[in-house]
Design an enzyme around this catalytic site. Structure first.
Site, PDB file in Angstrom:
ATOM      1  N   LYS A  79      24.704  33.887  33.281  1.00 17.36           N
ATOM      2  CA  LYS A  79      25.469  34.537  34.337  1.00 17.36           C
ATOM      3  C   LYS A  79      25.906  35.904  33.831  1.00 17.36           C
ATOM      4  CE  LYS A  79      29.528  33.796  37.322  1.00 17.36           C
ATOM      5  NZ  LYS A  79      30.646  32.888  37.647  1.00 17.36           N
ATOM      6  N   SER A 154      30.945  31.406  42.441  1.00 17.40           N
ATOM      7  CA  SER A 154      30.375  32.700  42.142  1.00 17.40           C
ATOM      8  C   SER A 154      29.132  32.639  41.263  1.00 17.40           C
ATOM      9  CB  SER A 154      31.423  33.578  41.443  1.00 17.40           C
ATOM     10  OG  SER A 154      31.770  33.006  40.187  1.00 17.40           O
ATOM     11  N   SER A 178      33.561  27.745  40.423  1.00 15.82           N
ATOM     12  CA  SER A 178      32.320  28.518  40.452  1.00 15.82           C
ATOM     13  C   SER A 178      31.123  27.938  39.711  1.00 15.82           C
ATOM     14  CB  SER A 178      32.566  29.937  39.950  1.00 15.82           C
ATOM     15  OG  SER A 178      33.142  30.688  40.979  1.00 15.82           O
TER      16      SER A 178
HETATM   17  N1  GLN Z   1      35.816  30.742  44.948  1.00 10.79           N
HETATM   18  C1  GLN Z   1      36.896  30.944  44.033  1.00 10.79           C
HETATM   19  C2  GLN Z   1      37.320  32.392  44.067  1.00 10.79           C
HETATM   20  O1  GLN Z   1      36.798  33.100  44.842  1.00 10.79           O
HETATM   21  C3  GLN Z   1      36.499  30.528  42.656  1.00 10.79           C
HETATM   22  C4  GLN Z   1      35.721  31.536  41.884  1.00 10.79           C
HETATM   23  C5  GLN Z   1      35.436  31.144  40.478  1.00 10.79           C
HETATM   24  O2  GLN Z   1      35.567  29.975  40.097  1.00 10.79           O
HETATM   25  N2  GLN Z   1      35.049  32.115  39.683  1.00 10.79           N
HETATM   26  O3  GLN Z   1      38.159  32.819  43.350  1.00 10.79           O
END
Ligand code: GLN
Length: 500
Positions: A79, A154, A178
């Site tokens: 990532k 994400s 995420s």
């Molecule tokens: N969807 C959540 C956010 O937008 C989690 C994102 C994440 O775990 N990086 O913050």
């Protein structure tokens, strides 16, 4: 010539490499060709075949010298929030366009020392903020099961790349879901370990008290192989790293695996108590997801586990609590991107203030800007007590609720996401809608607990559904073990997207 190498998981490919049926260079070339062919998915932000092939050659030399270790020569991708020497590291943001890190993130270094070959950098929501990978500053990622839909976020590039078999495995990060949510929406397996189990050194920071690295692959066994290399102390470089030795999560699983033939029969899960929080099975979850999740839980019962009802009464509050704490920490972490120390600098500006303003407005996308503003607000004098401090107090109560639930059960289960993957663009005008979809992953993140997503069937539009398993602190082995037995009894994790 091996034309179907990409259908092999990590364990199977490692076995072939160890037997020298295939070389790491051959495998690397094969996957790089697939990445090229499937560029339309948007999963990758950068590849570098010269660099990858040099790493593969080094792995082949180690294999030729007789070295054997479980990941040696197996390709993967990272990532883009993990800084990676030789590849650009952008965190999905224009702020870091073309940024080259002088060092590797600890996790990247650990997997490289284990002999894994880096195929490139994976697309993600900007600074890991999002749930659909439609907040990447570069391009959206498409779900291989239906390219008009999001892969989740994400870590959407990681999930799509694994699902489309462009890589056998990938790294992801999970701040509020995420790893688990894109794994669920793209039909793969992913685990977020206990907070502090993997080093955060070299992970571009979003919300430091929540960020955690973890593996994403097709099976629990493959995740166990990667996590064994990733988890461990990094006390000098990450002050929140846990002082716990590295753990071998995979050997126990492989013992029941009959050498990768898939012929093993699952072991009984008798004695395992799975807690089902009523708050995870309410009206907020769509019927197709609930049906798949319940069927998967039925499978666990067949394996000998017992299902018990538990309560996590503050589940709903995890959304406002997370969306106060995470932006607060983000606003502080992202203040370093000022166009001087790091990041994009505007081409023309007046005075110093104007330079900051222009550089930051040009470098950050809308979602990131929104969160910096919210975070700055809740931390400011006069609002700190009302928002940030209150959120911290509720965070503690949420963690306590989990401990109460764990007096009645060993693992907590439920859906990962209330719906299957939605259409790209569907939530883009409504940031609150995607925040609400995080309901089942945020509470365990706030508590710092390990959680995973396991493919559990299909819902509406034939899109994948994931089952979430949440464990108590340091119980990664228990989660991986239960998921592995489930995967020996079911074949959801082996299903392929159409045309793959
Ligand atoms: N969807 C959540 C956010 O937008 C989690 C994102 C994440 O775990 N990086 O913050």
């Amino acid at each position: 010539m091996n034309t179907d190498l990409h259908h092999l998981g990590v364990a199977e490919l490692a076995a072939k490499l160890a037997a020298r049926d295939v070389s790491s260079v051959e495998a690397t070339q094969h996957f790089l060709a697939r990445i090229d062919k499937n560029a339309g998915l948007g999963a990758f932000l950068a590849t570098d075949s010269k660099l990858s092939l040099a790493q593969a050659q080094a792995a082949d030399a180690r294999l030729a010298a007789g070295e054997r270790s479980p990941l040696l020569g197996v390709p993967l991708a990272h990532k883009d929030v993990f800084v990676t020497r030789g590849f650009p590291s952008t965190a999905g943001s224009k702020m870091l366009e073309n940024y080259l890190s002088p060092f590797d993130a600890t996790v990247v270094g650990q997997l490289a020392s284990a002999g894994m070959v880096t195929l490139g950098k994976l697309n993600c929501d900007e600074f890991a903020m999002g749930s659909g990978n439609d907040n990447s500053a570069y391009k959206p990622v498409h779900n291989p099961w239906d390219t008009s839909r999001v892969p989740g976020g994400s870590s959407g590039g990681s999930a799509a790349a694994v699902a489309a078999r462009l890589v056998p495995a990938a790294t992801g990060t999970d701040t509020g879901g995420s790893i688990r949510q894109p794994a669920s929406l793209s039909g793969i397996t992913g685990i977020k370990p206990t907070y502090g189990r993997c080093s955060r050194y070299g992970m571009v920071a979003f919300a430091s008290s929540l960020d955690q690295a973890g593996p994403m692959a097709r099976s629990a066994l493959d995740c166990a192989l990667l996590l064994s290399a990733m988890a461990g102390p990094d006390l000098d470089r990450d002050s929140t790293s846990l002082d716990l030795p590295a753990t071998d999560y995979a050997t126990d699983l492989i013992a029941g695996y009959a050498g990768g033939t898939g012929a093993a029969t699952p072991k009984s899960l008798k004695g395992l108590r799975i807690g089902l929080p009523s708050q995870f099975f309410g009206a907020g979850c769509s019927a197709d997801v609930l049906q798949a999740v319940r069927a998967a839980l039925g499978e666990f019962e067949k394996l000998g586990a017992t299902l018990v009802d538990v309560e996590l009464p503050l589940t709903e509050l995890s959304i406002p609590v997370y969306y106060v704490i995470a932006p607060a920490e983000a606003s502080s972490n992202l203040s370093r991107f000022d166009g001087v120390r790091y990041g994009h600098r505007a081409a023309s500006y007046g005075d110093l203030t104007d330079m900051y303003k222009k550089s930051r407005s040009e470098g950050f996308g809308d979602e990131v800007t929104r969160r910096i503003m919210i975070g700055t607000y809740v931390l400011s004098h006069g609002y700190y007590d009302a928002y940030y401090l209150k959120a911290q107090k509720i965070r503690r109560l949420i963690a306590e609720d989990f401990q109460k639930a764990f007096t009645q059960c060993d693992i907590i289960a439920g859906p990962v996401s209330p719906t299957v993957a939605w259409k790209i663009g569907e939530n883009s005008d409504d940031p609150v809608a995607s925040s609400l979809a995080d309901i089942y992953t945020l509470s365990s993140s706030l508590a710092g607990l390990p959680g995973m997503s396991v493919p559990a069937g299909f819902g509406a539009h034939n899109m994948p559904v994931g089952l979430q398993l949440i464990g108590n602190y340091f119980k990664e082995a228990q989660l991986l073990g239960a998921a592995h037995q489930f995967q020996l009894a079911t074949d959801w994790h082996t299903r392929r997207p159409p045309g793959i």
